[in-house]
Design a protein around this motif. Structure first.
Motif, PDB file in Angstrom:
ATOM      1  N   GLU A 307       0.817  -1.210   0.000  1.00  0.00           N
ATOM      2  CA  GLU A 307       0.000   0.000   0.000  1.00  0.00           C
ATOM      3  C   GLU A 307       0.855   1.268   0.000  1.00  0.00           C
ATOM      4  OE1 GLU A 307      -3.192   0.446  -0.260  1.00  0.00           O
ATOM      5  OE2 GLU A 307      -3.717  -1.689  -0.379  1.00  0.00           O
ATOM      6  N   ARG A 308       1.990   1.246   0.705  1.00  0.00           N
ATOM      7  CA  ARG A 308       2.790   2.465   0.833  1.00  0.00           C
ATOM      8  C   ARG A 308       3.437   2.878  -0.486  1.00  0.00           C
ATOM      9  NH1 ARG A 308       5.280  -1.722   3.303  1.00  0.00           N
ATOM     10  NH2 ARG A 308       7.416  -2.296   2.664  1.00  0.00           N
ATOM     11  N   GLU A 311       0.580   4.851  -4.285  1.00  0.00           N
ATOM     12  CA  GLU A 311       0.341   6.230  -4.727  1.00  0.00           C
ATOM     13  C   GLU A 311       1.464   6.715  -5.639  1.00  0.00           C
ATOM     14  OE1 GLU A 311      -0.449  10.682  -2.792  1.00  0.00           O
ATOM     15  OE2 GLU A 311      -0.258   8.897  -1.500  1.00  0.00           O
ATOM     16  N   GLU A 312       2.721   6.454  -5.254  1.00  0.00           N
ATOM     17  CA  GLU A 312       3.852   6.893  -6.058  1.00  0.00           C
ATOM     18  C   GLU A 312       3.879   6.177  -7.406  1.00  0.00           C
ATOM     19  OE1 GLU A 312       8.761   7.054  -5.806  1.00  0.00           O
ATOM     20  OE2 GLU A 312       7.565   6.228  -4.156  1.00  0.00           O
ATOM     21  N   ALA A 315       1.060   7.436  -9.707  1.00  0.00           N
ATOM     22  CA  ALA A 315       1.276   8.810 -10.156  1.00  0.00           C
ATOM     23  C   ALA A 315       2.294   8.875 -11.286  1.00  0.00           C
ATOM     24  CB  ALA A 315       1.740   9.670  -8.975  1.00  0.00           C
TER      25      ALA A 315
END
Length: 874
Positions: A307-308, A311-312, A315
């Motif tokens: 999960e961490r 986002e990166e 994107a």
């Protein structure tokens, strides 16, 4: 630029490297599998900036450097050139080169991959040589009307190709005579199309005079002949057998490369322009836990990224879709990945972008480095250990100067050639090994002349006569000025590998045998199904019948390909209570009973429905087994009738027992009381005869009372409900023996009870049986000065067998059939008290427990009674 692909799979067919983006093209990193491809150590490239350019074939170097320049314009470029290996020969490499970028998307160097294409180049060269020297011949044929084309003229080259002389071919008339039978139809259609004005080539096979099959290519033209209705066919034929063989070898080579990729130990993944997984090799299944079918088509980031990271990753993805670039492209990153079971593992991920049909795809090589990262931490503090490992590499190494004096030897060399403890540095090689065969002396001289010699498998005879298999290489080493300074000898004992290969061949043989056995089992299973009395049908998930055995076909008719509800129930849709559909829904086995009247007779059937799944858990079929249980139902009805009759008989038996217990025993009690009163009040008046008669009356009544009690006990045992529990038979027997000893204090009784005997049974009934057997043993040993009685047990198959032996009077085995009959007494036991009910009681107790009882004896030699019980006992 970060170090690229240092954790690439050592078995990967490609060598990955990075180099500077300047005129030197100095190597900054190269993967370790370069040793397997070219023989060099990675440090050879890293320590010498000109190492790469010095070993590219002089004829190929200009083109290779121009290709390196071109990559700055196009961003990537492919080049093919020859490269000198450590053994001195050249191999063809395909070099895929592209620019590498840093975080600021500025050029930081070049990234390349080498793939060995020597075999492909060899095949291409063979094909070019063949194309230049192939033997062609020309032929002319004619045809009038609808008759076949007949050969009119051909040149002499036909003999070199077909083996037939010109005269023999002309005598055949039709060219189809030598065409391979499988290609004759195609050749006939080809000739027909030529006659219609078409012009094209055809490739076909012929059978030569010697039986050899060869491939030919024919290019022919058909036009009108000089006579009316005549067609003139002229053609040139080329032998393309070698080309066909070359194409087949090339196909096999490409297939081999694909298999190597599939066999890689690292996960190899490919992502399409939408971010979905499009390739997933077997190693990915092992490392990440997902089967290929589970992973393909899934979003790579959502499936594997913790999960961490999501986002990166998400994107940055749109920029990759547009440009094929990103922070991870062209680099090796260490990060975490999420397995199917949720566990996070440390991985080294190497990514590259590939432009296909105008869209960017990503190729990734992923290795589980969890264990390696731990090892790296340890290696930081283990410099001496690494030195030791290098010193004891798998190859034994010896370095000599031009005079063949030792300059350096590894410890393995000292050990393998039995010179440990000797200071051989500076000594001549032939002084240390004076009996060295001439073969090796010649190899050394060739190496001093610049030649590299090697062997993958070579026998080495030791001083004790034993033979080891070795892999060796002897090559020159060079001084800084380029002159030969001496030779280096690498040797490795591969005896164990040879033995392993032999074991592998044996394993292949066993695998073939296992396949044959599997085919036999399949045929056997089919034969069993066909001979079963039960009707067996197999239906697909849509309830279409795909198999019926003989019994099912004879009972219901042949309905292969039909829906079962139409075939068996004449319905247009699925039966509302279909048990097979229930099995499909819950994955369970369902059974039901039904009735039918085939032929007008009411019959009972039992139907068992079973779902069938493939290894992935997908439903593929269902099995229905139909059994005619009419006879069983009739037996059940008969048993119900007999059960009622038995219950009625038991009620009558209980009434009889009540009568014995109350009415009959009350009369005996009155007679006994009257006799005892008469004896008390009138006994002195009676004479001897009177007192004898009175005592007989009282004694007989007491005996009858004991007999009635024994009969009631026997009846009670037959009806008593069993209460099973674990029983320590040894302790129970010791208690009973103690009571028997107290009852006869004057006797010499010796009991030998084996310890630790356990069984499962009704404690009360087992005690009754044991009291009777041990009591009988005591009774029938009364005539012996010392009674010896033993109890022991052993296992036989899945049953516990208990033996009780004594040294008493014994009996004749002729009378053994009377032992367990009520009120039957043997001739040898008539002098002992008893009614003949005890052993009958024991037998009924043992049989109620599902066991058996028997005896062995001889007159005056004692007797042994055995009983066995089924189940888990110890």
């Amino acid at each position: 630029m970060s170090e690229f692909a240092r954790y690439l799979l050592s078995a990967s067919p490609a060598v990955i490297y990075t180099c500077k983006a300047d005129d030197s093209y100095a190597t900054t990193y190269i993967s370790e599998n370069v040793v397997d491809l070219l023989g060099y150590d990675p440090h050879d490239f890293l320590d010498d900036p000109r190492f790469w350019t010095d070993r590219v074939h002089p004829e190929d170097l200009p083109a290779a450097l121009n290709a390196a320049v071109a990559v700055f314009k196009d961003g990537h470029h492919a080049r093919e050139y020859r490269f000198k290996t450590k053994s001195g020969n050249y191999r063809w490499l395909r070099d895929e080169l592209r620019l590498a970028y840093n975080e600021a998307t500025k050029t930081s160097g070049l990234v390349g991959s080498w793939l060995d294409i020597t075999e492909r180049k060899t095949l291409e060269e063979s094909y070019r040589r063949f194309a230049g020297f192939s033997s062609d011949y020309i032929h002319v044929c004619t045809r009038t009307g609808k008759e076949p084309f007949r050969i009119q003229w051909l040149d002499g080259a036909v003999t070199a190709i077909t083996g037939y002389s010109i005269e023999e071919v002309l005598a055949m008339g039709c060219w189809l005579s030598v065409v391979h039978p499988e290609d004759r139809q195609a050749m006939t259609l080809y000739l027909f199309s030529l006659a219609l004005g078409d012009r094209r080539k055809i490739e076909f096979r012929i059978v030569t005079k010697t039986g050899e099959i060869r491939w030919l290519s024919e290019n022919s033209l058909c036009e009108a002949g000089p006579s009316a209705g005549e067609l003139l066919l002229s053609g040139a034929v080329t032998d393309i057998t070698k080309r066909k063989q070359a194409e087949e070898k090339l196909r096999i080579s490409e297939e081999r490369l694909r298999k190597i990729t599939d066999a890689a130990h690292d996960a190899i993944l490919m992502m399409d322009p939408q971010g979905n997984i499009s390739y997933w090799n077997p190693a990915a299944e092992k490392i990440l836990g997902y089967r290929s079918a589970e992973a393909l088509g899934k979003n790579l980031h959502n499936l594997l990224a913790p999960e961490r990271y999501l986002e990166e990753h998400l994107a940055a993805f749109p920029a990759f879709q547009r440009t094929g670039r990103g922070k991870a492209i062209g680099k090796t990153l260490e990060l975490s990945a999420r397995r199917k079971d949720g566990e996070e593992i440390d991985v080294a991920l190497s990514l590259s972008s590939i432009l296909l049909n105008g869209e960017w795809h990503a190729m990734g090589i992923l290795r589980n480095v969890t264990a390696q990262k731990r090892a790296e931490e340890e290696l930081k503090h283990s410099h001496e250990l690494m030195k030791y490992i290098i010193e004891h590499a798998r190859s034994a190494v010896a370095v000599h100067d031009r005079e063949l004096r030792y300059m350096y030897v590894s410890q393995r060399y000292l050990d393998e050639y039995n010179v440990t403890g000797h200071n051989i540095i500076g000594r001549h090689h032939y002084e240390v090994f004076p009996d060295l065969p001439q073969k090796w002396r010649d190899v050394h001289q060739r190496a001093l002349a610049g030649e590299v010699s090697s062997a993958e498998e070579d026998p080495y005879v030791r001083e004790d006569g034993s033979v080891d298999w070795t892999r060796w290489e002897c090559r020159p080493w060079y001084e800084a000025d380029g002159s030969i300074g001496g030779i280096i000898v690498y040797t490795e004992v591969i005896t164990e590998r040879k033995r392993a290969e032999e074991r592998l061949r044996e394993a292949d043989h066993l695998t073939i045998e296992a396949l044959r056995q599997a085919e036999f089992e399949r045929d056997k299973t089919k034969a069993i199904l066909e001979t079963m009395a039960d009707g067996i049908s197999i239906q697909d998930p849509e309830l279409r019948v795909i198999y019926q055995n003989t019994a099912q076909r004879s009972r219901m008719g042949d309905h292969l390909g039909e829906f079962c509800y139409q075939a068996y129930q004449q319905r247009d849709d699925i039966c509302p209570d279909c048990h097979l559909m229930q099995s499909f829904a819950d994955g369970q086995v369902h059974m039901r009973e039904t009735t039918a009247s085939p032929g007008g007779e009411l019959r009972h059937f039992q139907i068992v429905s079973t779902p069938v799944f493939d290894p992935s858990g997908k439903l593929i079929a269902g099995i229905e087994a139909v059994r005619d249980i009419t006879a069983r139902k009739q037996v059940e009805e008969h048993l119900q009738q007999k059960t009622g009759e038995l219950e009625s008989a038991n009620r009558e038996l209980e009434a009889f027992s009540y009568t014995l217990a109350h009415d009959l025993r009350s009369y005996l009690a009155r007679i006994t009381l009257a006799g005892e009163s008469l004896q008390e009040f009138e006994g002195e008046r009676l004479d001897d005869n009177g007192r004898y008669l009175l005592q007989t009356i009282v004694g007989t009544c007491q005996g009858m009372d004991e007999l009635i009690a024994t009969m009631l006990t026997l009846a009670h045992i037959s009806r008593q409900e069993l209460k099973l529990q674990d029983i320590n038979l040894s302790i129970l027997a010791e208690h009973i023996c103690g009571e028997l000893t107290k009852a006869e204090p004057g006797r010499a009784l010796h009991f030998d009870i084996a310890p630790g005997i356990h069984l499962v049974g009704d404690a009360h009934l087992i005690r009754v049986a044991l009291e009777n057997l041990l009591g009988n043993a005591c009774k029938y040993t009364r005539g012996k000065p010392e009674a010896r009685i033993s109890l022991n047990a052993n296992r036989k198959d899945d049953r516990l067998v208990v033996a009780i032996a004594d040294n008493g009077t014994g009996f004749d085995m002729v009378e053994a059939e009377k032992l367990f009959r009520p009120f039957q007494r043997l001739s040898s036991s008539r002098s002992f008290p008893g009614f003949g009910i005890g052993l009958t009681t024991v037998e009924r107790i043992i049989k109620r427990h599902g066991g058996e009882i028997w005896a062995e004896a001889a007159p005056d030699e004692g007797a042994t009674f055995y009983f066995s019980l089924p189940g888990e006992h110890s």
